[in-house]
Design an enzyme around this catalytic site. Structure first.
Site, PDB file in Angstrom:
ATOM      1  N   TYR A   1       0.816  -1.215   0.000  1.00 23.29           N
ATOM      2  CA  TYR A   1       0.000   0.000   0.000  1.00 23.29           C
ATOM      3  C   TYR A   1       0.851   1.267   0.000  1.00 23.29           C
ATOM      4  CZ  TYR A   1      -3.353   3.493   1.629  1.00 23.29           C
ATOM      5  OH  TYR A   1      -4.129   4.626   1.762  1.00 23.29           O
ATOM      6  N   GLN A   2       1.795   1.355   0.909  1.00 18.03           N
ATOM      7  CA  GLN A   2       2.571   2.609   1.059  1.00 18.03           C
ATOM      8  C   GLN A   2       3.446   2.864  -0.156  1.00 18.03           C
ATOM      9  OE1 GLN A   2       1.708   3.695   4.128  1.00 18.03           O
ATOM     10  NE2 GLN A   2       1.859   2.014   5.569  1.00 18.03           N
TER      11      GLN A   2
ATOM     12  N   ASP B   1      -3.856   9.700   1.822  1.00 16.59           N
ATOM     13  CA  ASP B   1      -3.757   8.401   2.493  1.00 16.59           C
ATOM     14  C   ASP B   1      -4.740   8.436   3.656  1.00 16.59           C
ATOM     15  OD1 ASP B   1      -3.019   6.053   3.703  1.00 16.59           O
ATOM     16  OD2 ASP B   1      -1.154   6.828   4.527  1.00 16.59           O
TER      17      ASP B   1
ATOM     18  N   TYR C   1      -6.493  -5.952   3.467  1.00 15.12           N
ATOM     19  CA  TYR C   1      -7.599  -5.017   3.231  1.00 15.12           C
ATOM     20  C   TYR C   1      -8.801  -5.821   2.739  1.00 15.12           C
ATOM     21  CZ  TYR C   1      -4.698  -0.793   3.739  1.00 15.12           C
ATOM     22  OH  TYR C   1      -3.899   0.210   4.225  1.00 15.12           O
TER      23      TYR C   1
HETATM   24  N1  AAT Z   1      -1.108   4.299   5.837  1.00 14.41           N
HETATM   25  C1  AAT Z   1      -2.138   3.684   6.596  1.00 14.41           C
HETATM   26  C2  AAT Z   1      -3.408   3.712   5.968  1.00 14.41           C
HETATM   27  C3  AAT Z   1      -4.416   4.522   6.225  1.00 14.41           C
HETATM   28  S1  AAT Z   1      -4.274   5.622   7.485  1.00 14.41           S
HETATM   29  C4  AAT Z   1      -5.522   6.791   7.362  1.00 14.41           C
HETATM   30  C5  AAT Z   1      -5.254   7.992   8.267  1.00 14.41           C
HETATM   31  O1  AAT Z   1      -6.099   9.077   7.861  1.00 14.41           O
HETATM   32  C6  AAT Z   1      -5.536   7.784   9.755  1.00 14.41           C
HETATM   33  O2  AAT Z   1      -4.374   8.023  10.484  1.00 14.41           O
HETATM   34  C7  AAT Z   1      -6.633   8.813  10.087  1.00 14.41           C
HETATM   35  O3  AAT Z   1      -6.529   9.361  11.379  1.00 14.41           O
HETATM   36  C8  AAT Z   1      -6.397   9.855   9.006  1.00 14.41           C
HETATM   37  N2  AAT Z   1      -7.551  10.716   8.710  1.00 14.41           N
HETATM   38  C9  AAT Z   1      -8.853  10.369   8.626  1.00 14.41           C
HETATM   39  N3  AAT Z   1      -9.619  11.432   8.352  1.00 14.41           N
HETATM   40  C10 AAT Z   1      -8.793  12.503   8.239  1.00 14.41           C
HETATM   41  C11 AAT Z   1      -8.996  13.886   7.978  1.00 14.41           C
HETATM   42  N4  AAT Z   1     -10.221  14.374   7.780  1.00 14.41           N
HETATM   43  N5  AAT Z   1      -7.918  14.693   7.940  1.00 14.41           N
HETATM   44  C12 AAT Z   1      -6.664  14.197   8.141  1.00 14.41           C
HETATM   45  N6  AAT Z   1      -6.417  12.903   8.394  1.00 14.41           N
HETATM   46  C13 AAT Z   1      -7.462  12.052   8.452  1.00 14.41           C
HETATM   47  C14 AAT Z   1      -5.606   4.358   5.357  1.00 14.41           C
HETATM   48  C15 AAT Z   1      -5.981   2.940   5.158  1.00 14.41           C
HETATM   49  C16 AAT Z   1      -7.113   2.730   4.203  1.00 14.41           C
HETATM   50  C17 AAT Z   1      -7.882   1.471   4.490  1.00 14.41           C
HETATM   51  C18 AAT Z   1      -8.815   1.135   3.399  1.00 14.41           C
HETATM   52  N7  AAT Z   1      -9.802   0.175   3.797  1.00 14.41           N
END
Ligand code: AAT
Length: 290
Positions: free
Chosen positions: A64-65, A159, A227
């Protein structure tokens, strides 16, 4: 509890559950925004779940990353300014930092507790925060990007979590419009875009909004076993300006000299970059007219 399977049920994947065996629960807490769970699983290493949705596991986070970072950054020549929205674990920062052309990385994560928990349990990801080019902003992504000067970024990477918690606004039209404004001409967006097996309507909606807002729009996908449905998609868009050919990466990071101190790429390479845009027949049909 330790030694049992944890079942992830969610309206994002109705009629099914996915489960992982818990060796040991390492952290359970509630932030201002969401429930945070970290556990050691038996096959995937440590797992981070937010509001009962797996965000990453140590074993497959690379897919993913690496893809969400390198699909956009390898598609443009020498990216310099990059913005990450979400991504509090730091893994995407770690990947962006591989690009030596990058001079400035902003990250806007809503939940400071996610960052703190990841620094404690996922040092291989949160190492991304240690890069001197990174500037951290704790804020709502929508608020942050609204205040961003026009044309500021070469690339924006969204992300973010699924659109049911704090990330709800991140799939709506006003959000994409302000993203487009914050990008320079010919700048690129890569947005987490769910599963083609489960979220056809959501993807169609995002595609049609982006086709109204951006110059080029593509859907790519990769396999991420933990996922829901085992795949995740990415929306790749570019603004009007120097043309971007997402399907043929011109900035192939996998072919650059490997800096010894950096960890090797585990998933991304130029072949997988190109292949990521090939869609199964059903997805091609469902997504082509949106
Ligand atoms: N790299 C790991 C994968 C992620 S993390 C998603 C991040 O988005 C979380 O840390 C969450 O706190 C942040 N986030 C959520 N909403 C907001 C917002 N409005 N503003 C800023 N950050 C936010 C994603 C995985 C996807 C999984 C798919 N099923």
């Amino acid at each position: 509890t330790d030694g049992e399977l944890v079942y992830f049920n969610n309206p994002m994947w109705p009629g099914e559950a996915h489960s992982l065996k818990v060796e040991k629960i390492l952290y359970q807490g509630k932030s201002e925004f969401q429930e945070i769970l970290v556990f050691e699983s038996s096959m995937y290493g440590k797992v981070l779940a937010l509001d009962g949705i797996v965000q990453l596991t140590e074993r497959d986070e690379c897919a993913y990353q690496e893809m969400i970072a390198h699909l956009p950054l390898c598609s443009i020549p020498s990216p310099k300014t990059v913005l990450v929205l979400g991504g509090g674990d730091g893994g995407v920062l770690r990947e962006i930092a591989r690009h030596s052309s990058v001079e400035h990385i902003d990250i806007c994560e809503i939940d400071k507790m996610v960052i703190d928990v990841c620094k404690k349990f996922f040092p291989d990801l949160s190492v991304g925060f240690e890069d001197p080019r990174v500037r951290l902003h704790i804020d709502d992504a929508v608020k942050f990007i609204r205040d961003t000067p026009e044309g500021m970024y070469d690339a924006i990477i969204v992300d973010s979590s699924d659109p049911i918690g704090p990330a709800r606004e991140l799939v709506e039209k006003p959000f994409f419009e302000i993203i487009a404004r914050a990008l320079r001409p010919g700048g690129v967006l890569c947005n987490q875009a769910e599963s083609m097996w489960l979220h056809t309507h959501l993807i169609q909606e995002m595609l049609s909004i982006c086709r109204e807002t951006f110059d080029t729009v593509h859907y790519a996908w990769a396999s991420v076993p933990t996922y829901p449905s085992g795949v995740i998609g990415f929306l790749l868009c570019s603004t009007n300006g120097p043309p971007v050919d997402f399907l043929n990466p011109i900035n192939p990071i996998d072919k650059q000299e490997v800096v010894k101190s950096k960890r090797e790429l585990k998933f991304y390479n130029s072949e997988i970059h190109k292949a990521a845009f090939a869609l199964p027949a059903f997805a091609k049909r469902e997504l082509s007219s949106f």
